[in-house]
Design a protein around this motif. Structure first.
Motif, PDB file in Angstrom:
ATOM      1  N   PRO A   1       0.797  -1.226   0.000  1.00 43.62           N
ATOM      2  CA  PRO A   1       0.000   0.000   0.000  1.00 43.62           C
ATOM      3  C   PRO A   1       0.829   1.276   0.000  1.00 43.62           C
ATOM      4  O   PRO A   1       0.309   2.359  -0.281  1.00 43.62           O
ATOM      5  N   ARG A   2       2.118   1.169   0.296  1.00 41.19           N
ATOM      6  CA  ARG A   2       2.967   2.359   0.269  1.00 41.19           C
ATOM      7  C   ARG A   2       3.163   2.881  -1.146  1.00 41.19           C
ATOM      8  O   ARG A   2       3.456   4.055  -1.343  1.00 41.19           O
ATOM      9  N   PHE A   3       2.968   2.012  -2.143  1.00 46.84           N
ATOM     10  CA  PHE A   3       3.049   2.433  -3.536  1.00 46.84           C
ATOM     11  C   PHE A   3       1.638   2.810  -3.991  1.00 46.84           C
ATOM     12  O   PHE A   3       0.809   1.944  -4.277  1.00 46.84           O
ATOM     13  N   THR A   4       1.367   4.110  -4.074  1.00 49.32           N
ATOM     14  CA  THR A   4       0.015   4.594  -4.348  1.00 49.32           C
ATOM     15  C   THR A   4      -0.564   4.004  -5.617  1.00 49.32           C
ATOM     16  O   THR A   4      -1.747   3.637  -5.665  1.00 49.32           O
ATOM     17  N   PHE A   5       0.246   3.909  -6.658  1.00 48.22           N
ATOM     18  CA  PHE A   5      -0.224   3.352  -7.916  1.00 48.22           C
ATOM     19  C   PHE A   5       0.549   2.085  -8.280  1.00 48.22           C
ATOM     20  O   PHE A   5       0.843   1.826  -9.449  1.00 48.22           O
ATOM     21  N   GLY A   6       0.867   1.284  -7.291  1.00 46.59           N
ATOM     22  CA  GLY A   6       1.548   0.032  -7.538  1.00 46.59           C
ATOM     23  C   GLY A   6       3.033   0.224  -7.811  1.00 46.59           C
ATOM     24  O   GLY A   6       3.554   1.338  -7.814  1.00 46.59           O
ATOM     25  N   ALA A   7       3.716  -0.885  -8.043  1.00 47.84           N
ATOM     26  CA  ALA A   7       5.172  -0.875  -8.247  1.00 47.84           C
ATOM     27  C   ALA A   7       5.554  -1.102  -9.706  1.00 47.84           C
ATOM     28  O   ALA A   7       6.689  -1.451 -10.006  1.00 47.84           O
ATOM     29  N   GLY A   8       4.606  -0.893 -10.611  1.00 51.36           N
ATOM     30  CA  GLY A   8       4.864  -1.172 -12.019  1.00 51.36           C
ATOM     31  C   GLY A   8       5.937  -0.312 -12.651  1.00 51.36           C
ATOM     32  O   GLY A   8       6.533  -0.681 -13.668  1.00 51.36           O
ATOM     33  N   LYS A   9       6.228   0.865 -12.051  1.00 51.32           N
ATOM     34  CA  LYS A   9       7.219   1.763 -12.644  1.00 51.32           C
ATOM     35  C   LYS A   9       8.651   1.410 -12.267  1.00 51.32           C
ATOM     36  O   LYS A   9       9.585   2.042 -12.773  1.00 51.32           O
ATOM     37  N   LEU A  10       8.845   0.450 -11.396  1.00 54.28           N
ATOM     38  CA  LEU A  10      10.211   0.071 -11.039  1.00 54.28           C
ATOM     39  C   LEU A  10      10.995  -0.388 -12.263  1.00 54.28           C
ATOM     40  O   LEU A  10      12.194  -0.122 -12.383  1.00 54.28           O
ATOM     41  N   GLY A  11      10.322  -1.063 -13.167  1.00 55.96           N
ATOM     42  CA  GLY A  11      10.993  -1.510 -14.387  1.00 55.96           C
ATOM     43  C   GLY A  11      11.448  -0.349 -15.255  1.00 55.96           C
ATOM     44  O   GLY A  11      12.512  -0.406 -15.884  1.00 55.96           O
ATOM     45  N   TYR A  12      10.651   0.732 -15.298  1.00 53.49           N
ATOM     46  CA  TYR A  12      11.048   1.901 -16.082  1.00 53.49           C
ATOM     47  C   TYR A  12      12.240   2.606 -15.437  1.00 53.49           C
ATOM     48  O   TYR A  12      13.120   3.128 -16.143  1.00 53.49           O
ATOM     49  N   LEU A  13      12.269   2.619 -14.111  1.00 58.28           N
ATOM     50  CA  LEU A  13      13.408   3.205 -13.414  1.00 58.28           C
ATOM     51  C   LEU A  13      14.674   2.417 -13.725  1.00 58.28           C
ATOM     52  O   LEU A  13      15.742   2.995 -13.985  1.00 58.28           O
ATOM     53  N   ALA A  14      14.569   1.090 -13.713  1.00 58.68           N
ATOM     54  CA  ALA A  14      15.719   0.250 -14.056  1.00 58.68           C
ATOM     55  C   ALA A  14      16.131   0.458 -15.509  1.00 58.68           C
ATOM     56  O   ALA A  14      17.322   0.530 -15.829  1.00 58.68           O
ATOM     57  N   GLY A  15      15.149   0.574 -16.396  1.00 58.08           N
ATOM     58  CA  GLY A  15      15.450   0.805 -17.803  1.00 58.08           C
ATOM     59  C   GLY A  15      16.173   2.120 -18.027  1.00 58.08           C
ATOM     60  O   GLY A  15      17.102   2.210 -18.839  1.00 58.08           O
ATOM     61  N   PHE A  16      15.759   3.161 -17.291  1.00 56.93           N
ATOM     62  CA  PHE A  16      16.417   4.460 -17.408  1.00 56.93           C
ATOM     63  C   PHE A  16      17.873   4.360 -16.939  1.00 56.93           C
ATOM     64  O   PHE A  16      18.784   4.884 -17.586  1.00 56.93           O
ATOM     65  N   ALA A  17      18.077   3.691 -15.800  1.00 55.88           N
ATOM     66  CA  ALA A  17      19.433   3.523 -15.282  1.00 55.88           C
ATOM     67  C   ALA A  17      20.301   2.746 -16.270  1.00 55.88           C
ATOM     68  O   ALA A  17      21.469   3.099 -16.508  1.00 55.88           O
ATOM     69  N   ASN A  18      19.744   1.709 -16.864  1.00 58.42           N
ATOM     70  CA  ASN A  18      20.521   0.908 -17.807  1.00 58.42           C
ATOM     71  C   ASN A  18      20.823   1.673 -19.090  1.00 58.42           C
ATOM     72  O   ASN A  18      21.876   1.477 -19.708  1.00 58.42           O
ATOM     73  N   ALA A  19      19.903   2.534 -19.499  1.00 58.84           N
ATOM     74  CA  ALA A  19      20.174   3.358 -20.672  1.00 58.84           C
ATOM     75  C   ALA A  19      21.323   4.320 -20.402  1.00 58.84           C
ATOM     76  O   ALA A  19      22.171   4.566 -21.273  1.00 58.84           O
ATOM     77  N   ALA A  20      21.369   4.857 -19.183  1.00 55.82           N
ATOM     78  CA  ALA A  20      22.472   5.741 -18.814  1.00 55.82           C
ATOM     79  C   ALA A  20      23.798   4.985 -18.824  1.00 55.82           C
ATOM     80  O   ALA A  20      24.822   5.502 -19.305  1.00 55.82           O
ATOM     81  N   VAL A  21      23.794   3.759 -18.308  1.00 56.78           N
ATOM     82  CA  VAL A  21      25.006   2.929 -18.326  1.00 56.78           C
ATOM     83  C   VAL A  21      25.435   2.651 -19.763  1.00 56.78           C
ATOM     84  O   VAL A  21      26.634   2.668 -20.088  1.00 56.78           O
TER      85      VAL A  21
END
Length: 307
Positions: free
Chosen positions: A90-110
């Motif tokens: 419940p701490r994630f107001t709209f679920g945790a689905g965006k974690l993958g996008y955060l990882a994708g952004f980090a990997n694109a930077a790498v």
């Protein structure tokens, strides 16, 4: 209810009992990412060792890129595991689905940093050439290409989502890392072959430099796509137009409409409607039934005389 009072807001997922916005192929993609990470880790040592042993900048570049792969794949795999673990938190107001996008952004930077390092090393080798052991380098580059192609195939999106613009960008980032490495491997083979059979010693570093340019292009594209999701930029003008078309079909006006992505294949919308004869929010939600990817909807209805 007075004429000026808005009707109650009702989220679509209030009737679902959950806010799980994971992609349809989440489990499959997570499992394959771990498998490919293990393969890349085993390949990394051979590429770096061979590049140093045979004095091939293209192979060293390939090894550096493979090291980035291992890190990128581990980030992607952990993001899958975390999104699954916290999907109903419940701490994630709209679920945790965006974690993958955060990882994708980090990997694109790498990926972008890796391209820069390869370019720097390539220019250095052009200015100060070293003798290359072409036969051993060619064999190792060919083996690396074969392994890369296997990994690219393993991370290929499921057929049902292969052309889905709302697909899993975490998987896309990992897939792009490996596809880019396959391109660099092919370029390395071409550069090494030209050096071995034509005597063009400059082709090995030039091949690596071209590969760096392609990686930089791939990284920028992925940064743009994942960054747009993280900043809640409207992900689909087409879906926005469909929502407006369905809600304004009987004389109503959409005063405000916000659409953003929650996870692969999942979108949320907040809509304010003005109508001369306001209906219950459920009636407007019913008009949106069947719109693919619309998972969470909040509707506010106002009398048009006070809107």
């Amino acid at each position: 209810m007075t004429a000026a009072e808005p009707q109650a807001q009702q989220p679509m997922d209030a009737f679902r009992g959950d806010r799980v916005y994971l992609g349809a192929d989440h489990a499959r993609n997570e499992r394959r990412t771990w498998i490919v990470a293990a393969i890349c880790l085993a390949t990394l040592a051979a590429q770096i060792t061979g590049g140093l042993l045979f004095h091939s900048v293209a192979l060293v570049a390939n090894g550096l890129h493979m090291a980035a792969h291992v890190a990128a794949l581990l980030v992607a795999a952990v993001a899958y595991a975390a999104a699954r673990t916290y999907a109903t938190d419940p701490r994630f107001t709209f679920g945790a689905g965006k974690l993958g996008y955060l990882a994708g952004f980090a990997n694109a930077a790498v990926l972008g940093v890796t391209a820069l390092l390869i370019a720097i090393e390539s220019v250095g080798r052009l200015l100060a050439p070293e003798e290359v052991a072409y036969d051993g380098a060619l064999a190792l580059a060919a083996g690396a290409l074969a392994i890369n192609l296997v990994c690219v195939w393993l991370l290929k999106p499921a057929q049902s989502h292969a052309h889905d613009r709302d697909g899993d960008l975490n998987l896309s980032a990992a897939h792009l890392h490996l596809a880019g490495d396959a391109v660099i491997s092919a370029l390395a083979i071409a550069g090494l072959a030209a050096g071995r059979y034509l005597g063009w010693t400059w082709t090995d570093p030039v091949a690596a430099l071209v590969g760096a340019g392609l990686l930089a292009h791939f990284a920028w594209r992925l940064l743009s796509r994942t960054g747009a999701v993280l900043l809640d930029i409207n992900p689909s003008p087409e879906l926005t137009a469909q929502i407006r078309g369905r809600l304004e079909g009987e004389g109503e006006r959409v005063l405000d409409l916000h659409l953003w992505r929650l996870g692969p294949g999942h979108h949320a919308a907040i809509i304010v409607i003005a109508a001369a004869d306001p209906q219950a929010p459920q009636a407007y939600r019913a008009r949106l039934a069947g719109l693919a990817g619309l998972s969470h909807v909040t509707v506010e209805v106002r009398d048009h005389t006070t809107a």
